[in-house]
Design an enzyme around this catalytic site. Structure first.
Site, mmCIF file in Angstrom:
data_model
loop_
_atom_site.group_PDB
_atom_site.id
_atom_site.type_symbol
_atom_site.label_atom_id
_atom_site.label_comp_id
_atom_site.label_asym_id
_atom_site.label_seq_id
_atom_site.Cartn_x
_atom_site.Cartn_y
_atom_site.Cartn_z
ATOM 1 N N ASN A 10 0.841 -1.196 0.000
ATOM 2 C CA ASN A 10 0.000 0.000 0.000
ATOM 3 C C ASN A 10 0.887 1.261 0.000
ATOM 4 O O ASN A 10 1.474 1.618 1.028
ATOM 5 C CB ASN A 10 -0.911 -0.028 1.234
ATOM 6 C CG ASN A 10 -1.905 1.105 1.270
ATOM 7 O OD1 ASN A 10 -1.657 2.190 0.756
ATOM 8 N ND2 ASN A 10 -3.033 0.857 1.902
ATOM 9 N N LYS A 13 -0.043 3.907 2.640
ATOM 10 C CA LYS A 13 0.447 3.635 3.994
ATOM 11 C C LYS A 13 1.932 3.984 4.103
ATOM 12 O O LYS A 13 2.374 4.539 5.113
ATOM 13 C CB LYS A 13 0.216 2.174 4.372
ATOM 14 C CG LYS A 13 0.629 1.860 5.800
ATOM 15 C CD LYS A 13 0.410 0.400 6.164
ATOM 16 C CE LYS A 13 -0.998 0.180 6.629
ATOM 17 N NZ LYS A 13 -1.158 -1.158 7.269
ATOM 18 N N ASP A 68 0.297 -4.100 12.702
ATOM 19 C CA ASP A 68 -0.962 -4.825 12.756
ATOM 20 C C ASP A 68 -1.807 -4.119 13.795
ATOM 21 O O ASP A 68 -1.306 -3.701 14.842
ATOM 22 C CB ASP A 68 -0.751 -6.295 13.107
ATOM 23 C CG ASP A 68 -1.945 -7.148 12.713
ATOM 24 O OD1 ASP A 68 -2.495 -6.941 11.615
ATOM 25 O OD2 ASP A 68 -2.340 -8.033 13.502
ATOM 26 N N SER A 69 -3.083 -3.960 13.485
ATOM 27 C CA SER A 69 -3.937 -3.204 14.391
ATOM 28 C C SER A 69 -5.373 -3.665 14.287
ATOM 29 O O SER A 69 -5.747 -4.384 13.360
ATOM 30 C CB SER A 69 -3.848 -1.698 14.078
ATOM 31 O OG SER A 69 -4.263 -1.457 12.751
ATOM 32 N N TYR A 152 -13.684 0.870 11.798
ATOM 33 C CA TYR A 152 -14.584 1.003 12.943
ATOM 34 C C TYR A 152 -14.651 2.430 13.489
ATOM 35 O O TYR A 152 -15.327 2.682 14.487
ATOM 36 C CB TYR A 152 -14.154 0.039 14.058
ATOM 37 C CG TYR A 152 -14.223 -1.415 13.667
ATOM 38 C CD1 TYR A 152 -15.411 -2.134 13.785
ATOM 39 C CD2 TYR A 152 -13.100 -2.078 13.165
ATOM 40 C CE1 TYR A 152 -15.476 -3.480 13.428
ATOM 41 C CE2 TYR A 152 -13.160 -3.420 12.805
ATOM 42 C CZ TYR A 152 -14.343 -4.110 12.940
ATOM 43 O OH TYR A 152 -14.417 -5.440 12.579
ATOM 44 N N LYS A 174 -6.890 13.210 14.838
ATOM 45 C CA LYS A 174 -6.756 11.754 14.923
ATOM 46 C C LYS A 174 -5.292 11.333 14.787
ATOM 47 O O LYS A 174 -4.814 10.485 15.542
ATOM 48 C CB LYS A 174 -7.602 11.079 13.845
ATOM 49 C CG LYS A 174 -7.546 9.571 13.911
ATOM 50 C CD LYS A 174 -8.343 8.929 12.799
ATOM 51 C CE LYS A 174 -8.098 7.429 12.771
ATOM 52 N NZ LYS A 174 -8.663 6.768 11.605
ATOM 53 N N HIS A 179 -4.160 5.413 18.236
ATOM 54 C CA HIS A 179 -3.306 4.274 18.577
ATOM 55 C C HIS A 179 -2.056 4.253 17.697
ATOM 56 O O HIS A 179 -0.964 3.948 18.170
ATOM 57 C CB HIS A 179 -4.087 2.965 18.452
ATOM 58 C CG HIS A 179 -4.816 2.780 17.155
ATOM 59 N ND1 HIS A 179 -5.699 3.713 16.646
ATOM 60 C CD2 HIS A 179 -4.793 1.777 16.245
ATOM 61 C CE1 HIS A 179 -6.182 3.292 15.491
ATOM 62 N NE2 HIS A 179 -5.655 2.115 15.227
ATOM 63 N N ARG A 180 -2.209 4.604 16.412
ATOM 64 C CA ARG A 180 -1.047 4.627 15.523
ATOM 65 C C ARG A 180 -0.075 5.733 15.940
ATOM 66 O O ARG A 180 1.136 5.536 15.928
ATOM 67 C CB ARG A 180 -1.488 4.823 14.068
ATOM 68 C CG ARG A 180 -1.999 3.558 13.451
ATOM 69 C CD ARG A 180 -2.144 3.663 11.937
ATOM 70 N NE ARG A 180 -2.668 2.412 11.425
ATOM 71 C CZ ARG A 180 -3.958 2.089 11.390
ATOM 72 N NH1 ARG A 180 -4.857 2.934 11.825
ATOM 73 N NH2 ARG A 180 -4.343 0.923 10.924
#
Length: 196
Positions: A10, A13, A68-69, A152, A174, A179-180
């Protein structure tokens, strides 16, 4: 310039990683991975991230990153967890995954709708392996709200955001508190310490 391969095909990303990490690590180039995909059969985010990073490092000979998340719901024992992207049975069907989770929690009172997003990033370099984790706590709404974000985000109500969903806060906000973002903050000193 140090080159680090990101275990993803990607390009979006890879640009995101480059932009965020450039703030804390100078002379770093993130490149996308063009090799075969490993089987992600780990039971945790860390295991899956390490599987991908090891595979990319072995294939390219470069230091490698992988993430991974997913979302973890307290009353469901941490599920969907590593199965977040394929919770409905179809990998990457965001709407079906979100709707199934809402349906499964339909009778759960608000007081028991605690959840968190988790992101683990693995770094494999020179035979050494490290993982860092970022967690974003909150609770789940009863219906989707907001047009920003993906996955989500429309049903996740992060703590400290006044009841707004992760899809209602700005992308800039954000990227600063998610979390990232928290995982990236922990990753930066590890990358900065790599030999140039």
């Amino acid at each position: 310039m140090m080159r680090v391969v990101l275990a993803t095909h990607n390009a979006h990303k890879a640009r995101e990683f480059q932009t965020i990490l450039a703030r804390g690590v100078s002379e770093l180039e993130i490149v996308t991975y063009d090799g075969p995909e490993p089987v992600e059969d780990g039971a945790t985010f860390a295991e899956n991230a390490l599987i991908k990073a090891r595979f990319a490092a072995a294939h390219t000979g470069l230091p490698a990153l992988a993430d991974d998340s997913g979302i973890c719901v307290d009353i469901m024992g941490g599920a969907p967890g590593v199965f977040s992207a394929r919770w409905s049975g179809r990998h990457g069907d965001d709407q079906a995954n979100l709707q199934l989770l809402l349906d499964q929690l339909a009778d759960v009172p608000d007081a028991h709708r605690g959840a968190h997003f988790s992101c683990t990033i693995a770094l494999v370099a020179g035979g050494a392996e490290e993982t860092v984790e970022g967690v974003w706590s909150g609770r789940l709404a009863r219906a989707a709200r907001g047009a920003n974000g993906f996955g989500y985000d429309p049903i996740f109500l992060p703590d400290g955001e006044g009841g707004a969903s992760a899809a209602e806060i700005s992308p800039e906000r954000k990227s600063a508190v998610s979390h990232r973002a928290r995982a990236f903050a922990a990753l930066t000193p590890l990358l900065a310490a790599l030999p140039r």
